[in-house]
Each structure stands twice: as structure tokens, then as C-alpha cells.
Design a protein around this motif. Structure first.
Motif, PDB file in Angstrom:
ATOM      1  N   GLY A   1       0.808  -1.213   0.000  1.00  0.00           N
ATOM      2  CA  GLY A   1       0.000   0.000   0.000  1.00  0.00           C
ATOM      3  C   GLY A   1       0.839   1.261   0.000  1.00  0.00           C
ATOM      4  N   ALA A   2       0.382   2.250  -0.756  1.00  0.00           N
ATOM      5  CA  ALA A   2       1.072   3.539  -0.808  1.00  0.00           C
ATOM      6  C   ALA A   2       0.658   4.380   0.397  1.00  0.00           C
ATOM      7  CB  ALA A   2       0.728   4.266  -2.098  1.00  0.00           C
ATOM      8  N   ALA A   3       1.645   4.867   1.139  1.00  0.00           N
ATOM      9  CA  ALA A   3       1.402   5.691   2.318  1.00  0.00           C
ATOM     10  C   ALA A   3       1.626   7.173   2.039  1.00  0.00           C
ATOM     11  CB  ALA A   3       2.311   5.236   3.461  1.00  0.00           C
TER      12      ALA A   3
ATOM     13  N   GLY B   1      -3.380   4.277  -2.652  1.00  0.00           N
ATOM     14  CA  GLY B   1      -3.117   3.420  -3.800  1.00  0.00           C
ATOM     15  C   GLY B   1      -2.210   2.285  -3.383  1.00  0.00           C
ATOM     16  N   GLY B   2      -1.606   1.643  -4.367  1.00  0.00           N
ATOM     17  CA  GLY B   2      -0.669   0.588  -4.034  1.00  0.00           C
ATOM     18  C   GLY B   2      -0.375  -0.332  -5.196  1.00  0.00           C
ATOM     19  N   ASP B   3       0.401  -1.351  -4.890  1.00  0.00           N
ATOM     20  CA  ASP B   3       0.805  -2.368  -5.853  1.00  0.00           C
ATOM     21  C   ASP B   3       0.222  -3.693  -5.408  1.00  0.00           C
ATOM     22  OD1 ASP B   3       2.028  -4.130  -7.584  1.00  0.00           O
ATOM     23  OD2 ASP B   3       4.076  -3.540  -7.089  1.00  0.00           O
TER      24      ASP B   3
ATOM     25  N   LEU C   1       3.980  -6.386 -11.449  1.00  0.00           N
ATOM     26  CA  LEU C   1       3.429  -5.218 -10.786  1.00  0.00           C
ATOM     27  C   LEU C   1       2.041  -4.907 -11.331  1.00  0.00           C
ATOM     28  CD1 LEU C   1       6.661  -4.902 -10.777  1.00  0.00           C
ATOM     29  CD2 LEU C   1       6.175  -2.551 -10.217  1.00  0.00           C
ATOM     30  N   ASP C   2       1.164  -4.448 -10.452  1.00  0.00           N
ATOM     31  CA  ASP C   2      -0.183  -3.996 -10.806  1.00  0.00           C
ATOM     32  C   ASP C   2      -0.470  -2.798  -9.909  1.00  0.00           C
ATOM     33  OD1 ASP C   2      -2.834  -3.610 -11.436  1.00  0.00           O
ATOM     34  OD2 ASP C   2      -3.531  -5.502 -10.565  1.00  0.00           O
ATOM     35  N   VAL C   3      -0.036  -1.619 -10.342  1.00  0.00           N
ATOM     36  CA  VAL C   3      -0.007  -0.437  -9.484  1.00  0.00           C
ATOM     37  C   VAL C   3      -1.047   0.584  -9.921  1.00  0.00           C
ATOM     38  CG1 VAL C   3       1.442   1.470  -8.654  1.00  0.00           C
ATOM     39  CG2 VAL C   3       2.450  -0.791  -9.050  1.00  0.00           C
ATOM     40  N   ARG C   4      -1.690   1.178  -8.908  1.00  0.00           N
ATOM     41  CA  ARG C   4      -2.595   2.303  -9.090  1.00  0.00           C
ATOM     42  C   ARG C   4      -2.264   3.334  -8.023  1.00  0.00           C
ATOM     43  NH1 ARG C   4      -4.986  -2.347 -10.145  1.00  0.00           N
ATOM     44  NH2 ARG C   4      -5.841  -2.844  -8.112  1.00  0.00           N
TER      45      ARG C   4
END
Length: 164
Positions: free
Chosen positions: A43-45, A62-64, A76-79
Motif C-alpha cells: 500500500g502507498a502511504a 493506492g498501491g501495488d 506489478l499492478d499499481v494504481r
């Protein structure tokens, strides 16, 4: 070049630097092994990005949704959601591949030191795409980009370039 007369020389692919981005990560959530591999959410912090034409912050949330194949390569599957310094929102998505040679795997498994490994020793490439309704950044809606990733303390970073 292929001997087929329909093949044309279209020149080499050229790129232009777009921005550097650092994404701070939450603790990973490991979903375990499923039918196609092991799924882990990074997860994107937060974070930041900066380049000659745009700069701003990475918003949390967001996150990967990474998938580890049996051979340990990562898909990778990032948003991510980016907010520019003038308030525009950019939706950034990308796939990619992250692979480490067998001789690096023990070193890369150490969360406290893996960011010190020279990125030239592993393969971490992405293909970012963007969506926005902000007129100032509408040119991003048609851009194809490439990125080179590397590990940093507390997260990941990329150098992103636009294919011109």
C-alpha cells in the motif's frame, strides 16, 4: 530487419525525462498463494514526485497488488493518485516486472538493508499511463511512459520517462 517488404524503418524509440517519484509504503499485506501465484499488497502511504513539467505528492490509498510467480519474478499492478503542486489530480497506473538473480535473493530478503543493493544488479521496469481531467495536464492522457524502479528506505522510487 525482417525481410518482409511491409516492414519499415521507424527509427529508434526515444524518451524524455518526465519525473522522479518516491512512494512510501505501508507494511505489506500477504494474501498467500492463490491459483496464479502469491499476491501481496504494498500500500502507498504517501510520497512525492518532481520533474521539469510537473511536481507534487503521492496520496495515500493506492498501491501495488503484486503477484509473485513460482520462479519469484514479480508482476506489478499499481494504481496511484498523484496531486500536482497546483492541485490537479492524476491517476497513474502501471504494470511491470521486478526480478532479482538467485545470488541476490538473500540480500534482497533483508528489509533493513535491501535498499542498499545497487539497482543495476536487478531488473525493475514499468510502463506508466495517466488519466486526468485537468486541462493543464491533458497531454498526459495520451502519453506512454517507461520507468526504471529501485528500492529506497521505506519504499520504492522510479525514474519515469515519456516515450516521444
Amino acid at each position: 530487419m525482417l525481410a518482409d517488404p511491409r516492414v519499415k524503418d521507424v527509427g529508434e524509440i526515444r524518451t524524455r525525462f518526465l519525473f522522479d517519484i518516491v512512494v512510501d509504503l505501508d507494511a505489506p499485506l500477504d494474501f498467500g498463494r492463490g491459483p496464479v501465484g502469491r499476491r501481496v499488497l504494498y500500500g502507498a502511504a504517501g510520497g512525492a514526485f518532481e520533474g521539469p513539467e510537473l511536481r507534487g505528492e503521492v496520496l495515500p490509498g493506492g498501491g501495488d497488488w503484486a503477484l509473485f510467480r513460482p520462479d519469484r519474478a514479480m508482476h506489478l499492478d499499481v494504481r496511484l493518485t498523484l496531486r500536482t503542486d497546483d492541485g490537479a489530480l492524476l491517476h497513474m497506473t502501471y504494470g511491470g516486472r521486478y526480478t532479482t538473480p538467485p545470488e541476490l535473493r538473500a540480500e534482497m530478503a533483508d528489509p533493513a538493508g535491501r535498499h542498499r543493493v545497487d539497482p543495476s544488479r536487478y531488473y525493475f521496469r514499468t510502463n506508466p499511463l495517466f488519466e486526468t481531467g485537468a486541462e493543464r495536464y491533458a497531454w498526459l492522457n495520451d502519453a506512454v511512459c517507461v520507468g526504471t524502479g529501485y528500492l529506497v528506505e521505506g519504499g520504492i522510487a522510479y525514474r519515469v520517462s515519456r516515450v516521444v
